[in-house]
Design a protein around this motif. Structure first.
Motif, PDB file in Angstrom:
ATOM      1  N   VAL A 342       0.846  -1.195   0.000  1.00 25.11           N
ATOM      2  CA  VAL A 342       0.000   0.000   0.000  1.00 25.11           C
ATOM      3  C   VAL A 342       0.880   1.243   0.000  1.00 25.11           C
ATOM      4  CG1 VAL A 342      -1.902  -1.146   1.190  1.00 25.11           C
ATOM      5  CG2 VAL A 342      -0.147   0.010   2.529  1.00 25.11           C
ATOM      6  N   ILE A 349      -9.311   0.559   0.045  1.00 18.88           N
ATOM      7  CA  ILE A 349      -8.621  -0.311  -0.910  1.00 18.88           C
ATOM      8  C   ILE A 349      -9.670  -1.184  -1.578  1.00 18.88           C
ATOM      9  CG2 ILE A 349      -6.916  -2.153  -1.215  1.00 18.88           C
ATOM     10  CD1 ILE A 349      -5.471  -1.140   1.240  1.00 18.88           C
ATOM     11  N   GLN A 378      -6.598   2.125  -4.759  1.00 20.52           N
ATOM     12  CA  GLN A 378      -6.341   2.592  -3.402  1.00 20.52           C
ATOM     13  C   GLN A 378      -6.543   4.097  -3.311  1.00 20.52           C
ATOM     14  OE1 GLN A 378      -2.404   1.796  -1.749  1.00 20.52           O
ATOM     15  NE2 GLN A 378      -2.663   3.477  -0.289  1.00 20.52           N
TER      16      GLN A 378
END
Length: 781
Positions: A342, A349, A378
């Motif tokens: 991430v 997400i 994301q």
């Protein structure tokens, strides 16, 4: 009952059990195959030892073991393994020491030299990266390792005649370089290892006719293994959770060191594309996982993430203060792992699988099983506090106090951190001072994937004071510990830099694998710092660090001289007062978590233990051979004991191959049972009937066999029984060597108190007129 007094002797079969007509030269095939198999399986050693000198030493050690074993096997089988160990010791004494008595005889001084060399080998492996140089220390380790494993393979494949079981020590030969080398091994090493096992199975007397089919099977297996290796092309951090009932550690830590995978990705011969990212407006690190726990002498360790929230909804932010918000799309090109990388501080997400969770405290998205998602979206916050805001951050520490833990860290590390940040008034300024210590102008630290060896007992101190060379693992590990030493909560993050910008977005490859530091500030959360002095532009510098350098004019923290090597505070002793060993697996930096510094000692001890277990496993087979040699000698000599010895050996051979003869059977009934159950026909059946007649003639008619009349019959029958196939247990633990009392206990049946029906006692005198033994004295009269 009558029986002929003289019968024509039968052609004797080889005592080894080789089929009649097998050339004598074929008896050397198994010893040669055992040595060749060890060398082929160990071909992967070239991935962890530089040059070709190791191959010469391995070949000589294996040759000495094979020749010694083959010679001693002809004299006394039980002498083979001890003689091989002695020959190996003589070899290394003459080759690697200068104080051996008569050059090769090991005395106390020579043994001390060998111990010193082995210790040096451990130090070199601790402080280097594979492939390590082929120094005398390393070559001694190679010689002992290959020699010891050759003894194990020889014992199983030749002495016990169980080549399939010899695959276990062969796996050890192949597994050691596989475990030490983080990169994929070359394809030819897989082929060599498989070919070695095939050679072991095929090069045996009586199996040469099966060689074409065997070669085809081995070739298909090798091709399948290579195809499977090519198909498994995903790259990850190699973590493993300790799921319930799994094989991980009891503390829930991941099974493999993420730094091992990090280095393996950075040192790949050909980079591999991992991600393609669209919509990333500003270069940002892609975080896979964070490391919270630092263990002195072992390094940073990743624990099991805290219970997280599903990725199906909004995610709780872990930072506060000014931030830029944006969204990106990530296309997965070849990453499979427990971690879903991430950017920044994710707020949402979007991923296809519902198996992922997010641990906000650790900044980690994870799954209980490794997965390879096609892609995900994301939304995130990218913190943008100013240097002044971070300088003014104040308040209680609300994160886990484990992020401040420095228990067991050498006091010299804290002394260096305090000296470096002596003029810093705030936690942020201390963080900047420590980062500039590694990256500022005039810094003695340099970037290299080959870390410099240290001379002390603490790898972290060595890196900070002597080596001063390493890659991102060493720098991130050192800075995080130093931050904790000056009361700044810190952790290590492992992931990737932002990659290269292209027409279709940013492409992140294995070359972008990286580790950096995250420090926590009240009111703002986790902020990024990168102490690695990269010169290729991949370092991402947040705005607050740029502002701090501009405000400082680039002088106070960046141009200070390197901290002197402290000497006032001695290193803390270990529990027994001795300095703990440095980290293992060739990782000099403090982030080494793959094991203790003396990993080679457990490997060597394991190899010796394996050899010892093989020796123990050889005892039943050796005792069985001894029984056969004793009985064959009695049968060959003729006279009163010949018939009983010959018949006991036939019954023992039958029992070993799965057909025990009940105590109540007569000699003729036992012969008929053996012929039927072992499917004997032709000459072997005739030989057994002939032997039964001679046994009856001796027991009941007093017609004693002449010399050289029974041993050939016995060998012919044994060979025919063995040709029907046998289990591994029959070779390693022959049933005929189990004492009669043990068999009675297992079966609950009775038996005679005299000679063992299967020949376990090796008795020379008969006891009763049944299939297992001879008649009693009364019956004989």
């Amino acid at each position: 009952m009558t029986a002929p007094t003289t019968l024509p002797p039968s052609a004797a079969a080889p005592a080894s059990g080789s089929p009649p007509g097998t050339p004598r030269w074929s008896t050397v095939l198994a010893p040669i195959a055992s040595g060749l198999a060890v060398l082929l399986a160990g071909a992967a050693t070239g991935a962890v030892v530089a040059g070709s000198a190791w191959l010469w030493h391995a070949a000589v050690a294996v040759a000495i073991v094979v020749v010694t074993g083959a010679l001693l096997l002809r004299l006394r089988p039980w002498l083979a393994a001890p003689g091989q160990l002695a020959a190996l010791l003589l070899l290394v004494t003459g080759w690697f020491t200068s104080s051996g008595m008569a050059v090769v005889l090991p005395g106390p001084q020579a043994l001390a030299e060998l111990a010193t060399l082995l210790g040096g080998a451990g130090t070199q492996i601790d402080t280097g990266l594979p492939p390590v140089a082929a120094t005398p220390e390393i070559l001694l380790l190679v010689t002992l390792g290959f020699g010891t494993l050759a003894i194990a393979v020889f014992g199983l494949a030749v002495t016990v005649a169980a080549p399939a079981a010899a695959g276990v020590p062969l796996l050890v030969v192949f597994a050691v370089p596989t475990a030490l080398q983080s990169e994929l091994l070359p394809w030819w090493s897989v082929v060599a290892a498989a070919a070695g096992y095939g050679v072991l199975l095929l090069l045996r007397p009586g199996r040469l006719r099966q060689a074409p089919g065997g070669i085809a099977v081995v070739a298909v297996a090798v091709a399948g293994a290579l195809l499977a290796g090519v198909a498994a092309g995903a790259v990850g951090t190699a973590g493993r959770f300790d799921a319930a009932g799994g094989a991980g550690g009891a503390d829930g830590s991941i099974g493999l060191n993420p730094f091992t995978s990090l280095r393996g990705q950075l040192t790949r011969d050909e980079p591999r594309d991992l991600f393609r990212v669209q919509g990333l407006e500003r270069a940002t690190y892609l975080r896979a996982l964070t490391l919270q726990t630092y263990v002195p002498q072992e390094g940073w360790q990743a624990g099991r993430p805290a219970p997280g929230v599903p990725l199906t909804g909004p995610l709780p932010p872990s930072t506060s203060g000014p931030a830029a918000e944006q969204s990106v799309q990530v296309e997965n090109l070849g990453f499979r792992d427990y971690w879903l990388p991430v950017f920044g501080d994710p707020t949402a997400i979007g991923v296809g699988s519902e198996s992922w969770a997010y641990d906000a405290a650790g900044g980690i998205a994870y799954s209980e099983r490794p997965r390879e998602e096609d892609g995900w979206t994301q939304a995130m916050r990218l913190p943008e506090p100013s240097a002044e805001q971070l300088r003014g951050a104040s308040g209680p520490v609300t994160v886990d106090r484990a992020y401040l833990d420095t228990a067991g860290v050498d006091p010299r590390v804290a002394q260096i951190a305090q000296q470096v940040s002596a003029d810093a008034a705030t936690p942020f300024d201390r963080a900047m001072a420590i980062e500039n210590h590694f990256t500022g102008p005039g810094s003695p630290f340099t970037y290299s994937l080959a870390t410099a060896p240290g001379g002390g007992g603490d790898a972290l101190v060595d890196f900070l004071t002597r080596g001063r060379t390493g890659y991102c693992e060493q720098y991130a590990s050192a800075m995080a510990v130093m931050l904790r030493a000056v009361d700044v909560p810190a952790r290590v993050a492992v992931g990737f830099t932002a990659g290269d910008e292209g027409d279709s977005g940013r492409t992140i490859t294995t070359e972008d694998a990286h580790a950096w530091v995250e420090a926590w500030f009240p009111g703002y959360g986790w902020m990024t710092f990168d102490p690695t002095p990269l010169a290729d532009g991949r370092t991402i510098e947040p705005g607050y660090t740029q502002q701090a350098r501009e405000q400082d004019g680039g002088t106070p923290a960046q141009e200070q001289p390197p901290a002197p090597e402290p000497s006032a505070a001695p290193p803390p002793p270990a529990g027994d007062g001795a300095q703990e060993p440095p980290p293992a697996d060739g990782q000099d930096g403090p982030g080494d978590t793959a094991g203790s510094s003396s990993w080679w000692l457990p490997i060597l001890a394991g190899a010796l233990l394996l050899a010892g277990l093989v020796l123990v496993a050889l005892v039943p087979g050796w005792w069985r051979r001894r029984q056969y040699a004793h009985r064959a000698g009695l049968a060959r000599a003729g006279g009163p004991a010949a018939a009983t010895a010959a018949w006991d050996e036939v019954l023992a051979a039958s029992r070993d191959h799965g057909v025990p003869v009940p105590p109540g059977d007569t000699v003729r009934a036992a012969a008929a049972r053996i012929i039927e159950r072992h499917d004997l026909a032709g000459r072997p059946a005739e030989a057994l009937q002939e032997l039964a007649e001679r046994v009856e003639a001796s027991w009941y008619g007093g017609l004693l066999p002449a010399p050289d009349t029974l041993d050939g019959l016995v060998d012919e029958i044994r060979t025919a029984i063995a040709a029907g196939g046998s289990s591994l247990r029959a070779k390693v633990l022959p049933p005929s060597v189990v004492p009669e009392s043990v068999r009675r206990h297992r079966t609950g049946s009775g038996g005679s108190a005299g000679s063992d029906a299967s020949g376990a006692s090796g008795a020379e005198e008969p006891a009763e007129a049944v299939g297992g033994t001879g008649p009693t004295d009364a019956e004989r009269r």
